[in-house]
Motif scaffolding. Structure first.
Motif, PDB file in Angstrom:
ATOM      1  N   GLY A 166       0.584   0.249  -6.321  1.00 43.70           N
ATOM      2  CA  GLY A 166       1.244  -0.005  -5.039  1.00 43.70           C
ATOM      3  C   GLY A 166       1.082   1.150  -4.074  1.00 43.70           C
ATOM      4  O   GLY A 166       0.818   0.955  -2.881  1.00 43.70           O
ATOM      5  N   GLU A 167       1.220   2.376  -4.583  1.00 36.81           N
ATOM      6  CA  GLU A 167       1.031   3.547  -3.721  1.00 36.81           C
ATOM      7  C   GLU A 167      -0.401   3.636  -3.220  1.00 36.81           C
ATOM      8  O   GLU A 167      -0.642   3.962  -2.050  1.00 36.81           O
ATOM      9  CB  GLU A 167       1.401   4.815  -4.490  1.00 36.81           C
ATOM     10  CG  GLU A 167       2.890   4.924  -4.818  1.00 36.81           C
ATOM     11  CD  GLU A 167       3.190   6.127  -5.691  1.00 36.81           C
ATOM     12  OE1 GLU A 167       2.224   6.852  -6.049  1.00 36.81           O
ATOM     13  OE2 GLU A 167       4.371   6.344  -6.022  1.00 36.81           O
ATOM     14  N   ALA A 169      -2.496   1.145  -2.856  1.00 37.37           N
ATOM     15  CA  ALA A 169      -2.711   0.085  -1.867  1.00 37.37           C
ATOM     16  C   ALA A 169      -2.100   0.448  -0.519  1.00 37.37           C
ATOM     17  O   ALA A 169      -2.715   0.231   0.532  1.00 37.37           O
ATOM     18  CB  ALA A 169      -2.120  -1.230  -2.380  1.00 37.37           C
ATOM     19  N   ALA A 170      -0.884   1.009  -0.551  1.00 34.87           N
ATOM     20  CA  ALA A 170      -0.250   1.420   0.705  1.00 34.87           C
ATOM     21  C   ALA A 170      -1.037   2.528   1.382  1.00 34.87           C
ATOM     22  O   ALA A 170      -1.211   2.534   2.607  1.00 34.87           O
ATOM     23  CB  ALA A 170       1.185   1.880   0.441  1.00 34.87           C
ATOM     24  N   ARG A 171      -1.537   3.474   0.556  1.00 34.86           N
ATOM     25  CA  ARG A 171      -2.322   4.572   1.118  1.00 34.86           C
ATOM     26  C   ARG A 171      -3.626   4.054   1.722  1.00 34.86           C
ATOM     27  O   ARG A 171      -4.031   4.470   2.814  1.00 34.86           O
ATOM     28  CB  ARG A 171      -2.596   5.590   0.013  1.00 34.86           C
ATOM     29  CG  ARG A 171      -3.002   6.954   0.503  1.00 34.86           C
ATOM     30  CD  ARG A 171      -2.820   8.012  -0.565  1.00 34.86           C
ATOM     31  NE  ARG A 171      -3.368   7.600  -1.848  1.00 34.86           N
ATOM     32  CZ  ARG A 171      -2.657   7.440  -2.941  1.00 34.86           C
ATOM     33  NH1 ARG A 171      -1.352   7.631  -2.927  1.00 34.86           N
ATOM     34  NH2 ARG A 171      -3.216   7.087  -4.083  1.00 34.86           N
ATOM     35  N   THR A 173      -4.181   1.043   2.829  1.00 35.54           N
ATOM     36  CA  THR A 173      -3.854   0.288   4.041  1.00 35.54           C
ATOM     37  C   THR A 173      -3.613   1.215   5.220  1.00 35.54           C
ATOM     38  O   THR A 173      -4.095   0.966   6.340  1.00 35.54           O
ATOM     39  CB  THR A 173      -2.608  -0.577   3.799  1.00 35.54           C
ATOM     40  OG1 THR A 173      -2.862  -1.475   2.714  1.00 35.54           O
ATOM     41  CG2 THR A 173      -2.251  -1.379   5.035  1.00 35.54           C
ATOM     42  N   ALA A 174      -2.865   2.306   4.978  1.00 31.23           N
ATOM     43  CA  ALA A 174      -2.604   3.259   6.060  1.00 31.23           C
ATOM     44  C   ALA A 174      -3.888   3.914   6.540  1.00 31.23           C
ATOM     45  O   ALA A 174      -4.101   4.088   7.754  1.00 31.23           O
ATOM     46  CB  ALA A 174      -1.608   4.319   5.581  1.00 31.23           C
ATOM     47  N   ARG A 177      -5.836   1.382   8.572  1.00 30.45           N
ATOM     48  CA  ARG A 177      -5.246   1.205   9.898  1.00 30.45           C
ATOM     49  C   ARG A 177      -5.563   2.379  10.802  1.00 30.45           C
ATOM     50  O   ARG A 177      -5.857   2.215  11.992  1.00 30.45           O
ATOM     51  CB  ARG A 177      -3.732   1.034   9.760  1.00 30.45           C
ATOM     52  CG  ARG A 177      -3.316  -0.267   9.114  1.00 30.45           C
ATOM     53  CD  ARG A 177      -1.812  -0.367   8.973  1.00 30.45           C
ATOM     54  NE  ARG A 177      -1.143  -0.351  10.248  1.00 30.45           N
ATOM     55  CZ  ARG A 177       0.169  -0.364  10.419  1.00 30.45           C
ATOM     56  NH1 ARG A 177       0.941  -0.399   9.341  1.00 30.45           N
ATOM     57  NH2 ARG A 177       0.709  -0.353  11.614  1.00 30.45           N
TER      58      ARG A 177
END
Length: 372
Positions: A166-167, A169-171, A173-174, A177
């Motif tokens: 999850g971390e 994936a969030a990283r 994604t950021a 972006r």
């Protein structure tokens, strides 16, 4: 509190297969009130299996077998006795670690003593060796507890992997972006700077209106093409064309000159392959530098673009001179475009230097190492 569907299914399967047999053995071995107590204790243990991941469910199973110990020493021959190791395993895996082992070993000792000394057992002619029975029951309890701890470790590892995934994936994604934001800024900022410069000049040169509008149209089309490439990364659809690179510098310089900014281009050394990422970054560095000059340098400015292909890296130097306002409006080098430029270069292991000259000009120097 709602039990899990898998645990309810396990409780039903165990109840259907084990409880009727246990009820039959209880009625035959200890008829009367004792059979009712044995049946009730077995039923309570089977019901608690549906909540086997809770500490209280383990305590209910332990209490049910304590009742059976008090009723008769023959309770070990009941098929439902298999629920006790299951409860030890489940509690060790999902609830508490140590209580199942302590309670289980205490129960093994009590059960062995009760079974070895009970008159009903002696009458049935079973008469096992107490120490052998104790060793067997203790081994079953320890094995169930150890398997529960192993399962607990597996679940903890899975939770850790999910958290890390999850971390990550969030990283990712950021980062994506941020990359797309930089792309959009570079594309839109340069195109708007050219369009604004052309529109500003067109107010004082009505005779060149057709030429200026043609330049604005061409710049807008190029910006739309670059924007489609950037947005294509989100849609992941083919056909939008490759991202810009150093091969697109002549068109970029030509559009900048058409916007009214004289650009002197100097290339030294033999060009070498940079790779897609570095090629795009080199293009964006030049684009951002020329855009800033267009936006902030003012009337009479001119720009110099130097590309030096050294032995270990490509060095890009973009500077301006002769302007009237750039040093005061963007001389601190902290704009969003410059910050994005620095992120791009640093991500590739390069360096970026942005400074204001004493004469008032602004210089951007970037070093992009060649790929290994």
């Amino acid at each position: 509190m709602t039990p899990r569907r898998a645990d309810v299914l396990l409780a039903l399967v165990a109840g259907v297969t084990l409880f009727p047999l246990s009820l039959t053995v209880a009625v035959l071995s200890a008829p009367g009130v004792r059979a009712v107590l044995l049946a009730g204790a077995c039923l309570a243990a089977h019901a608690a299996v549906a909540y086997r991941r809770r500490t209280w469910a383990f305590l209910v199973v332990a209490a049910a077998f304590a009742v059976q110990v008090a009723v008769t020493g023959l309770f070990l021959v009941l098929p439902s006795s298999a629920l006790f190791p299951l409860a030890v395993y489940s509690c060790a895996a999902h609830a508490r670690r140590h209580p199942p082992l302590v309670v289980g070993l205490a129960g093994a000792g009590t059960a062995a003593a009760r079974f070895a000394t009970d008159s009903s057992v002696a009458a049935a002619g079973l008469g096992p060796d107490p120490w052998l029975l104790l060793a067997l029951l203790a081994a079953v309890v320890v094995a169930a507890w150890g398997l529960g701890l192993y399962r607990r470790t597996q679940l903890a590892h899975l939770d850790l992997l999910r958290g890390r995934a999850g971390e990550a994936a969030a990283r990712a994604t950021a980062e994506e972006r941020a990359r797309i934001a930089r792309e959009m800024h570079d594309v839109v900022a340069h195109a708007l700077a050219v369009i604004v410069a052309q529109a500003r000049g067109g107010r004082f040169a009505p005779a060149r209106a057709a030429e200026i509008l043609a330049t604005i149209e061409e710049t807008g089309r190029a910006a739309l093409t670059d924007m489609r490439a950037a947005v294509g990364a989100l849609r992941a659809t083919p056909g939008d064309g490759p991202p810009p690179g150093l091969t697109g510098l002549p068109d970029l310089v030509a559009r900048t000159r058409d916007a009214g900014l004289p650009v002197e281009e100097i290339v030294r050394g033999t060009p070498r392959p940079l790779g897609p990422g570095a090629d795009l970054v080199a293009y964006r560095v030049v684009q951002e530098a020329l855009t800033n000059t267009l936006k902030h340098a003012g009337a009479g400015a001119r720009s110099t673009l130097r590309l030096e292909w050294t032995d270990d890296a490509l060095r890009i130097t973009a500077g301006d001179a002769g302007g009237t306002a750039f040093a005061t409006t963007c001389g601190d080098g902290t704009g969003n475009g410059l910050a994005g430029m620095r992120e791009r270069v640093t991500a590739l292991g390069g360096t970026l230097d942005v400074r204001t000259e004493e004469e008032g000009g602004f210089v951007v120097e970037a070093r992009l190492p060649y790929p290994a």
